[in-house]
Design a protein around this motif. Structure first.
Motif, mmCIF file in Angstrom:
data_model
loop_
_atom_site.group_PDB
_atom_site.id
_atom_site.type_symbol
_atom_site.label_atom_id
_atom_site.label_comp_id
_atom_site.label_asym_id
_atom_site.label_seq_id
_atom_site.Cartn_x
_atom_site.Cartn_y
_atom_site.Cartn_z
ATOM 1 N N GLU A 170 -7.835 0.689 -9.136
ATOM 2 C CA GLU A 170 -7.783 2.099 -9.517
ATOM 3 C C GLU A 170 -6.907 2.876 -8.547
ATOM 4 O O GLU A 170 -6.995 2.689 -7.324
ATOM 5 N N ALA A 171 -6.078 3.751 -9.070
ATOM 6 C CA ALA A 171 -5.177 4.547 -8.231
ATOM 7 C C ALA A 171 -5.980 5.437 -7.283
ATOM 8 O O ALA A 171 -6.954 6.076 -7.666
ATOM 9 N N GLY A 172 -5.553 5.438 -6.008
ATOM 10 C CA GLY A 172 -6.165 6.313 -5.014
ATOM 11 C C GLY A 172 -7.454 5.812 -4.407
ATOM 12 O O GLY A 172 -8.048 6.499 -3.568
ATOM 13 N N GLN A 173 -7.919 4.611 -4.784
ATOM 14 C CA GLN A 173 -9.233 4.125 -4.333
ATOM 15 C C GLN A 173 -9.139 2.800 -3.580
ATOM 16 O O GLN A 173 -10.069 2.000 -3.609
ATOM 17 N N ALA A 174 -8.032 2.553 -2.883
ATOM 18 C CA ALA A 174 -7.802 1.239 -2.279
ATOM 19 C C ALA A 174 -8.316 1.113 -0.853
ATOM 20 O O ALA A 174 -8.358 0.000 -0.313
ATOM 21 N N SER A 180 -3.274 3.578 -2.741
ATOM 22 C CA SER A 180 -3.223 2.668 -3.883
ATOM 23 C C SER A 180 -2.486 1.400 -3.485
ATOM 24 O O SER A 180 -1.744 1.378 -2.492
ATOM 25 N N LEU A 209 0.229 -1.689 -10.619
ATOM 26 C CA LEU A 209 -0.902 -1.091 -9.910
ATOM 27 C C LEU A 209 -2.076 -2.061 -9.872
ATOM 28 O O LEU A 209 -2.497 -2.601 -10.896
ATOM 29 N N THR A 232 -0.671 7.691 -3.323
ATOM 30 C CA THR A 232 -0.467 8.376 -4.596
ATOM 31 C C THR A 232 -0.985 9.808 -4.550
ATOM 32 O O THR A 232 -0.743 10.581 -5.477
ATOM 33 N N SER A 286 0.849 -1.189 0.000
ATOM 34 C CA SER A 286 0.000 0.000 0.000
ATOM 35 C C SER A 286 0.882 1.234 0.000
ATOM 36 O O SER A 286 1.896 1.297 0.700
#
Length: 368
Positions: free
Chosen positions: A217-221, A177, A214, A166, A163
């Motif tokens: 989706e970037a930033g949505q983890a 992310s 990755l 981003t 983890s």
């Protein structure tokens, strides 16, 4: 309510209990404790479908409910097993499923891939959003910088899920992310865990990754991390319940055989009262685990999760202290099963939040 197991669940429970009783010989347990897990036992668990029981049919498994998870991990706890099923299955596999990586999840369920989640950081104090490790886009890939602590199963993992932030600042739920990293790209500092198994510290000093590293989706983890850890907390609580049952059985047998003043010490009323208190607390822990299993996919999941983990932490402390006191010195020897079970049960309170941390979160939710 009817808490009886279905025929399928009873078959899984009976088969898993028999398999673990035969597989976890003293020599096999010693080897698993020292090396993280036994490859032969892991292959046997996969062949029995134990890993598949943690996932629903649409993800390639045949279970996936809270009760399936609780059943599997109670039996693992009863045997004192150290296999990294939480790390590879519920954390790693759960995050792969959330990212839609069915190709890798299939290998996990088949027992062909080991995973580790590198999320915890020094000073994080159980806060899931407190991530300072960063991932910067660098041309066609990513560059990781930061540090992760107590990455369980990392020394034996085929892939490590990392983890990183981003965007945003440490403590924000947005901007997290996930990245799938080959351990060969990293320098690990492995060490043994108190309750058995291996972990590692990892420092990311400008580690470069390809763009397909990755996950999702970037930033949505954050939501995926929260859901995976909730299921892992249920599993850890159920494992603790199994450990408590095994410790209670050992202690009861010891009280029946250890003699003092010409009679078994189990006839002494004060020890009978103490064992009755232990039994009552274990039954309360069982009720809490059943309750959490039934609410693991509901909107009020977190309230039940915090209540359960708080109770499990407090009961685990009582069971360990009472069992060792009633055994005396033999209870902490390496050759006796209680020593391993007590260490493993003690460490339950130090993962995914201790009893006090969960009490604070429970109070905050109730007051909201």
């Amino acid at each position: 309510m009817n808490f009886d197991l279905s025929d399928e669940a009873r078959m899984l429970q009976d088969g898993l209990r028999r398999y673990l009783a035969e597989a976890y010989t003293p020599a096999a347990r010693k080897d698993a404790v020292e090396h993280g897990f036994s490859g032969d036992i892991w292959a046997g668990l996969a062949e029995m479908g134990v890993i598949g029981a943690l996932f629903p049919e649409e993800q390639g498994g045949f279970g996936g409910t809270g009760f399936d998870i609780a059943l599997v991990f109670e039996e693992l706890g009863r045997a004192g097993a150290v296999d990294p099923l939480i790390d590879t299955g519920l954390l790693g596999g759960g995050l792969l499923a959330a990212a839609g990586r069915d190709d890798l999840l299939e290998a996990v369920i088949a027992g062909e891939m080991q995973l580790a989640l590198a999320h915890t950081e020094p000073g994080g104090r159980y806060d899931l959003a407190r991530v300072a490790t960063t991932a910067q886009e660098d041309g066609d890939g990513w560059t990781l910088s930061g540090r992760k602590a107590v990455v369980v199963n990392a020394p034996r993992a085929d892939r490590i899920i990392v983890s990183a932030r981003t965007s945003g600042a440490a403590g924000d739920t947005d901007g997290l992310s996930l990245f799938l990293v080959d351990p060969e790209r990293l320098t690990l500092a492995p060490y043994p865990l108190v309750g058995g198994g291996l972990a590692s510290e990892i420092t990311f000093d400008g580690v470069t990754l390809p763009p397909d590293a990755l996950l999702g989706e970037a930033g949505q983890a954050y939501a995926a991390l929260e859901a995976a850890q909730a299921r892992a907390t249920l599993a850890l609580s159920a494992e603790a319940l199994g450990l408590m049952e095994a410790i209670r059985a050992l202690t009861t047998d010891y009280l029946k055989t250890r003699k003092q003043f010409g009679q078994p010490i189990g006839k002494f009323q004060v020890l009978q009262h103490r064992m009755a208190d232990v039994l009552i607390e274990i039954e309360q822990a069982r009720s809490a685990v059943i309750n959490l299993a039934g609410h693991i996919d509901t909107d009020d999941r977190d309230l039940h999760l915090h209540a359960t983990k708080n109770l499990i932490g407090n009961v685990a402390k009582l069971v360990v202290e009472e069992s060792i006191q009633m055994h005396g010195g033999i209870g902490v020897t390496e050759e006796y099963d209680l020593g391993h079970l007590a260490k493993r049960l003690t460490m339950v309170d130090h993962r995914f939040g201790d009893a006090l941390w969960h009490l604070e979160r429970f109070i905050a939710l109730r007051a909201a």
